[in-house]
Design a protein around this motif. Structure first.
Motif, PDB file in Angstrom:
ATOM      1  N   ALA A  59      32.657  12.750  15.983  1.00 46.32           N
ATOM      2  CA  ALA A  59      33.896  13.090  15.278  1.00 46.32           C
ATOM      3  C   ALA A  59      35.056  13.163  16.267  1.00 46.32           C
ATOM      4  CB  ALA A  59      33.744  14.415  14.550  1.00 46.32           C
ATOM      5  N   ALA A  60      36.179  12.599  15.875  1.00 46.48           N
ATOM      6  CA  ALA A  60      37.348  12.584  16.756  1.00 46.48           C
ATOM      7  C   ALA A  60      38.110  13.898  16.729  1.00 46.48           C
ATOM      8  CB  ALA A  60      38.276  11.437  16.354  1.00 46.48           C
ATOM      9  N   ASP A  61      37.912  14.699  15.698  1.00 50.93           N
ATOM     10  CA  ASP A  61      38.731  15.901  15.529  1.00 50.93           C
ATOM     11  C   ASP A  61      37.993  17.207  15.839  1.00 50.93           C
ATOM     12  OD1 ASP A  61      37.000  15.716  13.412  1.00 50.93           O
ATOM     13  OD2 ASP A  61      38.474  16.318  11.906  1.00 50.93           O
ATOM     14  N   THR A  62      36.955  17.151  16.674  1.00 48.16           N
ATOM     15  CA  THR A  62      36.211  18.359  17.030  1.00 48.16           C
ATOM     16  C   THR A  62      37.025  19.176  18.031  1.00 48.16           C
ATOM     17  OG1 THR A  62      34.116  17.209  16.700  1.00 48.16           O
ATOM     18  CG2 THR A  62      34.051  19.247  17.955  1.00 48.16           C
ATOM     19  N   SER A  63      37.245  20.436  17.694  1.00 45.96           N
ATOM     20  CA  SER A  63      38.052  21.291  18.560  1.00 45.96           C
ATOM     21  C   SER A  63      37.217  21.832  19.725  1.00 45.96           C
ATOM     22  CB  SER A  63      38.624  22.459  17.758  1.00 45.96           C
ATOM     23  OG  SER A  63      37.602  23.397  17.476  1.00 45.96           O
ATOM     24  N   PRO A  64      37.882  22.202  20.806  1.00 42.97           N
ATOM     25  CA  PRO A  64      37.164  22.817  21.937  1.00 42.97           C
ATOM     26  C   PRO A  64      36.421  24.092  21.529  1.00 42.97           C
ATOM     27  CG  PRO A  64      39.346  22.132  22.639  1.00 42.97           C
ATOM     28  CD  PRO A  64      39.289  21.954  21.139  1.00 42.97           C
ATOM     29  N   ASP A  65      36.997  24.892  20.639  1.00 47.33           N
ATOM     30  CA  ASP A  65      36.318  26.106  20.187  1.00 47.33           C
ATOM     31  C   ASP A  65      35.027  25.768  19.434  1.00 47.33           C
ATOM     32  OD1 ASP A  65      38.173  27.813  21.313  1.00 47.33           O
ATOM     33  OD2 ASP A  65      39.348  28.012  19.454  1.00 47.33           O
ATOM     34  N   ASP A  66      35.075  24.720  18.603  1.00 45.73           N
ATOM     35  CA  ASP A  66      33.867  24.291  17.888  1.00 45.73           C
ATOM     36  C   ASP A  66      32.804  23.795  18.868  1.00 45.73           C
ATOM     37  OD1 ASP A  66      34.924  24.953  15.417  1.00 45.73           O
ATOM     38  OD2 ASP A  66      35.589  22.897  14.966  1.00 45.73           O
ATOM     39  N   MET A  67      33.239  23.081  19.897  1.00 47.59           N
ATOM     40  CA  MET A  67      32.295  22.583  20.898  1.00 47.59           C
ATOM     41  C   MET A  67      31.665  23.734  21.680  1.00 47.59           C
ATOM     42  SD  MET A  67      31.799  19.439  20.638  1.00 47.59           S
ATOM     43  CE  MET A  67      31.326  18.558  22.086  1.00 47.59           C
ATOM     44  N   ARG A  68      32.454  24.746  22.045  1.00 46.09           N
ATOM     45  CA  ARG A  68      31.901  25.910  22.742  1.00 46.09           C
ATOM     46  C   ARG A  68      30.872  26.626  21.882  1.00 46.09           C
ATOM     47  NH1 ARG A  68      36.866  26.085  25.300  1.00 46.09           N
ATOM     48  NH2 ARG A  68      37.945  27.178  23.643  1.00 46.09           N
ATOM     49  N   LEU A  69      31.155  26.785  20.602  1.00 50.32           N
ATOM     50  CA  LEU A  69      30.216  27.426  19.687  1.00 50.32           C
ATOM     51  C   LEU A  69      28.931  26.607  19.583  1.00 50.32           C
ATOM     52  CD1 LEU A  69      29.787  29.806  17.770  1.00 50.32           C
ATOM     53  CD2 LEU A  69      30.825  28.422  15.962  1.00 50.32           C
ATOM     54  N   LEU A  70      29.079  25.295  19.508  1.00 51.60           N
ATOM     55  CA  LEU A  70      27.913  24.416  19.461  1.00 51.60           C
ATOM     56  C   LEU A  70      27.078  24.535  20.733  1.00 51.60           C
ATOM     57  CD1 LEU A  70      26.247  22.136  18.133  1.00 51.60           C
ATOM     58  CD2 LEU A  70      27.788  20.523  19.286  1.00 51.60           C
ATOM     59  N   VAL A  71      27.732  24.522  21.889  1.00 53.51           N
ATOM     60  CA  VAL A  71      27.011  24.631  23.164  1.00 53.51           C
ATOM     61  C   VAL A  71      26.270  25.963  23.245  1.00 53.51           C
ATOM     62  CG1 VAL A  71      27.303  24.816  25.666  1.00 53.51           C
ATOM     63  CG2 VAL A  71      28.464  22.998  24.402  1.00 53.51           C
ATOM     64  N   LYS A  72      26.888  27.028  22.769  1.00 51.34           N
ATOM     65  CA  LYS A  72      26.218  28.333  22.751  1.00 51.34           C
ATOM     66  C   LYS A  72      24.963  28.276  21.886  1.00 51.34           C
ATOM     67  CE  LYS A  72      26.998  33.213  21.831  1.00 51.34           C
ATOM     68  NZ  LYS A  72      27.956  34.232  21.400  1.00 51.34           N
TER      69      LYS A  72
END
Length: 100
Positions: A59-72
């Motif tokens: 997805a092109a519109d994934t926010s950094p906050d969403d990515m951090r939550l995913l990584v967690k």
């Protein structure tokens, strides 16, 4: 009871994050079944997180906050999956030794 080298590593930790072990001769006992069910849930959650990660990475519109939550979430799932793999590996090695 099982020998000390045949303790089952359980899929959860104790109060201080220390590993928990089960000593039993009954692989169909309540605690063994509970551990099996929790392992199954943990592996299922890891699969769902992996699918979510694949979607988010494309997805092109994934926010950094969403990515951090995913990584967690992925970090926790990886930790749980490694514990399950370690536990199952120990049990396989023990059963191979027993039947050799």
């Amino acid at each position: 009871m099982t020998m000390s080298n045949e303790l089952r590593l359980l899929p959860w930790t104790g109060p201080d994050g220390k590993p928990c072990f089960l000593s039993t001769d009954d692989n169909d006992g309540h605690m063994s079944r509970l551990a099996d069910n929790i392992e199954s849930v943990q592996l299922g959650m890891a699969t769902e997180l992996l699918d979510q990660a694949i979607d988010m990475l494309t997805a092109a519109d994934t926010s950094p906050d969403d990515m951090r939550l995913l990584v967690k979430g992925l970090t926790g799932a990886l930790r749980d999956t490694l514990r399950v793999a370690t536990s199952r590996g120990h049990r396989l090695a023990t059963s191979e030794t027993r039947y050799s």
